[in-house]
Design an enzyme around this catalytic site. Sequence first.
Site, mmCIF file in Angstrom:
data_model
loop_
_atom_site.group_PDB
_atom_site.id
_atom_site.type_symbol
_atom_site.label_atom_id
_atom_site.label_comp_id
_atom_site.label_asym_id
_atom_site.label_seq_id
_atom_site.Cartn_x
_atom_site.Cartn_y
_atom_site.Cartn_z
ATOM 1 N N SER A 1 0.843 -1.197 0.000
ATOM 2 C CA SER A 1 0.000 0.000 0.000
ATOM 3 C C SER A 1 0.872 1.239 0.000
ATOM 4 O O SER A 1 2.058 1.187 0.376
ATOM 5 C CB SER A 1 -0.885 -0.004 1.255
ATOM 6 O OG SER A 1 -1.563 1.226 1.423
ATOM 7 N N TYR B 1 -3.670 -1.201 10.434
ATOM 8 C CA TYR B 1 -3.637 -1.443 8.990
ATOM 9 C C TYR B 1 -2.323 -0.937 8.388
ATOM 10 O O TYR B 1 -1.663 -1.652 7.616
ATOM 11 C CB TYR B 1 -4.814 -0.753 8.308
ATOM 12 C CG TYR B 1 -4.789 -0.900 6.802
ATOM 13 C CD1 TYR B 1 -5.146 -2.105 6.204
ATOM 14 C CD2 TYR B 1 -4.401 0.158 5.982
ATOM 15 C CE1 TYR B 1 -5.111 -2.248 4.826
ATOM 16 C CE2 TYR B 1 -4.358 0.017 4.606
ATOM 17 C CZ TYR B 1 -4.714 -1.188 4.031
ATOM 18 O OH TYR B 1 -4.666 -1.345 2.664
#
Length: 259
Positions: free
Chosen positions: A139, A152
Amino acid sequence: MEPFVIITGASSGLGKELAIQLAAKQHNIILVARNEKSLLEVKMLIEEQYKVNVIVLPIDLSIAENALKLYDQVISLNVAISSLINNAGVGLYGEFKETSLEEELKMIELNISSLVALTKVFIQYFLKNGGGKIMNIASLLSFLPFPYFSVYSATKSFVLSFTETVAAELEGTNVAVLALCPGTIDTPFHSDKMWNTNAYQTNKPMPVEKVAIAGVKLLEKGKGKTIVGFNNWFISNLPRLTPDFIMIKIKKYLASQKK
């Protein structure tokens, strides 16, 4: 029979789009996710449109031991595997002191533990069977961990670090381990609160088709990592150029709710 590409988290979003685009290039696909009904819908769509073979394996990878059960299921199919895409993942937005510990522990199981287990067993499989590729979905937050996305962000930082170090270990072999690093993607992954952050408003979510195109290109290239989009590449490099005390303020502003 031609070999198969395994895609986890393939019932919707990026996983589904990767499956569609790879099928368009005549790859056979093994679809993995929890929701069997959704997987069967993707299977029907792909088989009707592209005339490739699609296998559905419903399983919950938020239970890490299921990763090894998935591997056993794949081996029992007695088909060749060319690639694994570790796409399955979940996110959670909110202040860490208030978010659900149960959800966060499941997130760690899915985003990290299952990914590590699948990467290990398929590296061993590929080394014994003529080579292969593993693409892990990291990410933008691997480079730029955000407040309110604490667990996360940490899982995605792990994914990138893990992927790059294992790739270095495997240099000179016939196994490639890759990292795709998208920013925000326009998929159902996001909650309403995520959509309302300053980050989502200032750096608009990217169409899932564009991210999948970048993923397919990276898989075909078989080397390194790809940060999808110039804006995301630029943002990922901000910490190298910006003092920490300023960077913390920037990240907190971007991760905060739009007023």
